[in-house]
Design an enzyme around this catalytic site. Structure first.
Site, PDB file in Angstrom:
ATOM      1  CE  LYS A  40      12.935   7.733  25.461  1.00  0.00           C
ATOM      2  NZ  LYS A  40      11.609   7.206  25.700  1.00  0.00           N
ATOM      3  CB  SER A 268       4.395 -13.379  19.278  1.00  0.00           C
ATOM      4  OG  SER A 268       3.299 -14.264  19.433  1.00  0.00           O
ATOM      5  CG  HIS A 448      11.561 -25.655  56.348  1.00  0.00           C
ATOM      6  ND1 HIS A 448      10.722 -26.271  55.445  1.00  0.00           N
ATOM      7  CD2 HIS A 448      10.878 -25.546  57.510  1.00  0.00           C
ATOM      8  CE1 HIS A 448       9.576 -26.538  56.042  1.00  0.00           C
ATOM      9  NE2 HIS A 448       9.634 -26.107  57.298  1.00  0.00           N
TER      10      HIS A 448
HETATM   11  P1  NAI Z   1       9.922 -17.870  18.983  1.00  0.00           P
HETATM   12  O1  NAI Z   1      10.763 -18.157  17.810  1.00  0.00           O
HETATM   13  O2  NAI Z   1      10.369 -18.327  20.318  1.00  0.00           O
HETATM   14  O3  NAI Z   1       8.455 -18.473  18.762  1.00  0.00           O
HETATM   15  C1  NAI Z   1       7.678 -18.159  17.624  1.00  0.00           C
HETATM   16  C2  NAI Z   1       6.674 -19.255  17.376  1.00  0.00           C
HETATM   17  O4  NAI Z   1       5.847 -18.850  16.297  1.00  0.00           O
HETATM   18  C3  NAI Z   1       7.304 -20.576  16.995  1.00  0.00           C
HETATM   19  O5  NAI Z   1       6.852 -21.571  17.881  1.00  0.00           O
HETATM   20  C4  NAI Z   1       6.813 -20.792  15.548  1.00  0.00           C
HETATM   21  O6  NAI Z   1       6.567 -22.141  15.275  1.00  0.00           O
HETATM   22  C5  NAI Z   1       5.521 -19.992  15.527  1.00  0.00           C
HETATM   23  N1  NAI Z   1       5.103 -19.573  14.190  1.00  0.00           N
HETATM   24  C6  NAI Z   1       5.875 -19.043  13.208  1.00  0.00           C
HETATM   25  N2  NAI Z   1       5.124 -18.775  12.112  1.00  0.00           N
HETATM   26  C7  NAI Z   1       3.838 -19.134  12.402  1.00  0.00           C
HETATM   27  C8  NAI Z   1       2.591 -19.093  11.696  1.00  0.00           C
HETATM   28  N3  NAI Z   1       2.497 -18.631  10.440  1.00  0.00           N
HETATM   29  N4  NAI Z   1       1.465 -19.553  12.314  1.00  0.00           N
HETATM   30  C9  NAI Z   1       1.537 -20.028  13.578  1.00  0.00           C
HETATM   31  N5  NAI Z   1       2.692 -20.081  14.296  1.00  0.00           N
HETATM   32  C10 NAI Z   1       3.833 -19.643  13.728  1.00  0.00           C
HETATM   33  O7  NAI Z   1       9.686 -16.291  18.941  1.00  0.00           O
HETATM   34  P2  NAI Z   1       9.026 -15.261  19.949  1.00  0.00           P
HETATM   35  O8  NAI Z   1       8.170 -15.898  20.971  1.00  0.00           O
HETATM   36  O9  NAI Z   1       8.415 -14.237  19.061  1.00  0.00           O
HETATM   37  O10 NAI Z   1      10.267 -14.651  20.680  1.00  0.00           O
HETATM   38  C11 NAI Z   1      11.316 -14.033  19.936  1.00  0.00           C
HETATM   39  C12 NAI Z   1      12.605 -14.116  20.694  1.00  0.00           C
HETATM   40  O11 NAI Z   1      12.534 -13.325  21.855  1.00  0.00           O
HETATM   41  C13 NAI Z   1      12.899 -15.535  21.095  1.00  0.00           C
HETATM   42  O12 NAI Z   1      14.139 -15.875  20.566  1.00  0.00           O
HETATM   43  C14 NAI Z   1      12.960 -15.494  22.579  1.00  0.00           C
HETATM   44  O13 NAI Z   1      14.161 -16.065  23.008  1.00  0.00           O
HETATM   45  C15 NAI Z   1      13.017 -14.040  22.958  1.00  0.00           C
HETATM   46  N6  NAI Z   1      12.172 -13.776  24.118  1.00  0.00           N
HETATM   47  C16 NAI Z   1      12.409 -14.401  25.287  1.00  0.00           C
HETATM   48  C17 NAI Z   1      11.628 -14.163  26.380  1.00  0.00           C
HETATM   49  C18 NAI Z   1      11.897 -14.853  27.632  1.00  0.00           C
HETATM   50  O14 NAI Z   1      12.828 -15.619  27.677  1.00  0.00           O
HETATM   51  N7  NAI Z   1      11.119 -14.616  28.681  1.00  0.00           N
HETATM   52  C19 NAI Z   1      10.503 -13.252  26.326  1.00  0.00           C
HETATM   53  C20 NAI Z   1      10.337 -12.677  25.048  1.00  0.00           C
HETATM   54  C21 NAI Z   1      11.145 -12.942  24.012  1.00  0.00           C
END
Ligand code: NAI
Length: 469
Positions: A40, A268, A448
């Site tokens: 979609k 994640s 404010h």
């Molecule tokens: P991320 O790359 O931000 O964080 C993933 C985390 O997982 C890292 O801190 C890493 O050290 C950890 N990790 C990796 N392998 C691991 C393991 N074996 N054991 C434990 N920890 C481990 O990725 P995330 O949170 O999945 O998000 C993906 C993308 O989506 C990001 O680039 C983010 O920018 C985007 N996103 C942004 C949002 C927002 O800005 N509100 C919301 C959701 C996603």
């Protein structure tokens, strides 16, 4: 002889935020545009990401409000959660936005082809495997915007029952009693916060020494304190090594021989670009060893007339960055000199509770980059609107270049945590990207009573003056 390809000014592969923004913006400027989408329109953001995730987080917020209503003199019976009604509301929002987007595309005369698009030599795009059948298109320009998919780690095969990624979690019909969230990035923290508020016992397992990459330390501390208070166990510096499925749930192994029994594992650990299904044979488009399409600052690939934007390129994986890159690509296609996105200063908004929002350097990143900095930090504790709302946890921190007299000059970063900060970052983002000084921004009036007064106070105090604090 094969049919002649249908000719367009621009053919876009992918109808997510990057692709549809390029389509809408380009069509608004008079370009004849085709967009190819196999699912979609709306992409990950609308169907498996930002929108459904924030909707579920809003449910968590409503529950917190109802649970805290006695403080306002409103008593109710014990609130209960009907998660299927929650899911139905989430779907309604998604469906409404999808319909709206389809209407916008139609209104601007963008032709949408349903199927998988592959790029071939001479900017030819072949569409197959969808409702539109086999079609060949040619664009004077082509924009690749096929996005990204969830990643997992060895030993954690996604089964949609015990091991899930954001894709499956957003569609669950009930929340688990106990969950392990692997990865403490934006996705991990948002889901940990949402599930915990809705009654799940949550443990976050993060391999690095800190959660929320890119956030200022002072902001992370506030999030960690709140998570701890609400019973979310955040374990940092622990790599997850595997899991052992048992009756109903599973036992996750991590760190130095530790383990944890849970009903659900949420993986994640980041996302990966979807470049492998784009064809690209016979083109000069370069893909790096992580799968990202290589582009210059105007999103041009190495193949003349072919651009790439959004999660497919190695820039922050954010919908609004995709929007911005779509605009840059169209401006370049129109022969204008596009202003590239300043990736070091894009706005970040994380919708966990408490919310996090920032743009520009954190204090440590600014110092690492060689800046002599001065910082100012103000807490929501004394802010009238925050007290009225009943959420005084959090702060605003501004990082500025230090001037000769010790006051703050150019604003390098604005970092916020607390109530509604995702809605307050706008002027902080503008200040950073305008390269404004504290003296310039400190003169602006903040209405404010609003939460944004805290931003005004924080900036003003960098000039050596103050109003309230
Ligand atoms: P991320 O790359 O931000 O964080 C993933 C985390 O997982 C890292 O801190 C890493 O050290 C950890 N990790 C990796 N392998 C691991 C393991 N074996 N054991 C434990 N920890 C481990 O990725 P995330 O949170 O999945 O998000 C993906 C993308 O989506 C990001 O680039 C983010 O920018 C985007 N996103 C942004 C949002 C927002 O800005 N509100 C919301 C959701 C996603």
């Amino acid at each position: 002889m094969a049919d002649q390809p249908e000719q367009f000014d621009v053919v876009i592969i992918g109808g997510g935020p990057g692709g549809y923004a390029a389509a809408l913006y380009g069509a608004g400027l008079g370009l004849n545009i085709a967009m190819v989408e196999r699912d979609k329109v709306g992409g990950t953001c609308l169907h498996r990401g930002c929108i459904p995730a924030k909707e579920l987080l809003e449910t968590a917020s409503v529950l917190r409000t109802v649970e805290g209503s006695a403080e306002f003199g409103i008593t109710t019976s014990e609130p209960t959660l009907d998660f299927s009604a929650t899911q139905a509301r989430k779907q309604k929002v998604v469906d409404q936005l999808t319909k709206g987007l389809e209407g916008l595309l139609k209104g601007r005369k963008v032709t949408t082809f349903h199927g998988t698009g592959t790029l071939h030599a001479d900017r030819e795009v072949r569409v197959a495997g969808g409702e539109s059948g086999d079609v060949t298109l040619r664009g004077d320009a082509v924009i690749l915007a096929s996005g990204s998919a969830t990643r997992t780690i060895p030993g954690f095969d996604v089964d949609g029952e015990v091991v899930v990624t954001s894709d499956e979690l957003l569609a669950l019909d009930r929340l688990p009693d106990r969950a392990a969230v692997i990865g403490g990035g934006a996705i991990g923290c948002e889901f940990a916060s949402m599930m915990s508020d809705l009654g799940t016992d949550v443990t976050v397992l993060e391999a690095l020494p800190k959660i929320l990459p890119g956030c200022d330390e002072d902001v992370t501390k506030v999030v960690l304190r709140s998570f701890k208070k609400r019973g979310i166990d955040v374990r940092t510096g622990v790599a997850v090594t595997g899991h052992d499925r048992g009756e109903g749930g599973t036992t996750v192994s991590f760190g130095d021989g530790e383990s944890l029994e849970v009903d659900l594992v949420v993986v994640s650990v980041g996302r990966r670009p979807l470049s492998e299904s784009l064809g690209l044979e016979g083109t000069a488009v370069e893909v790096d060893d992580r799968g990202f399409v290589v582009v210059d600052e105007a999103c041009r690939t190495a193949e003349p007339g072919v651009w790439a934007i959004g999660d497919l390129v190695a820039t922050p994986a954010l919908a609004h960055v995709g929007f911005a890159e779509g605009i840059v690509a169209i401006d370049a296609i129109l022969g204008e000199e596009p202003i590239g996105v300043d990736y070091a200063a894009v706005p970040w908004c994380i919708y966990c509770h408490p919310e996090v929002a920032f743009a520009g350097y954190s204090e440590s990143a600014a110092k690492e980059a060689g800046f002599d900095v001065v910082t100012s930090k103000h807490r929501f504790t004394g802010n009238g609107r925050a007290m009225i709302v009943g959420e005084t946890e959090g702060l605003v921190k501004v990082i500025a270049e230090k001037q000769g007299d010790g006051t703050g000059g150019r604003i390098l970063g604005v970092h916020m945590v607390g109530p509604w900060v995702t809605e307050q970052l706008g002027q902080g983002y503008l200040a950073v990207n305008w390269e404004a000084t504290a003296a310039e921004v400190g003169r602006f009036i903040q209405p404010h009573p609003t939460m944004s007064e805290l931003f005004g106070e924080t900036i003003m105090s960098l000039t050596g003056r103050s109003l309230h604090g």
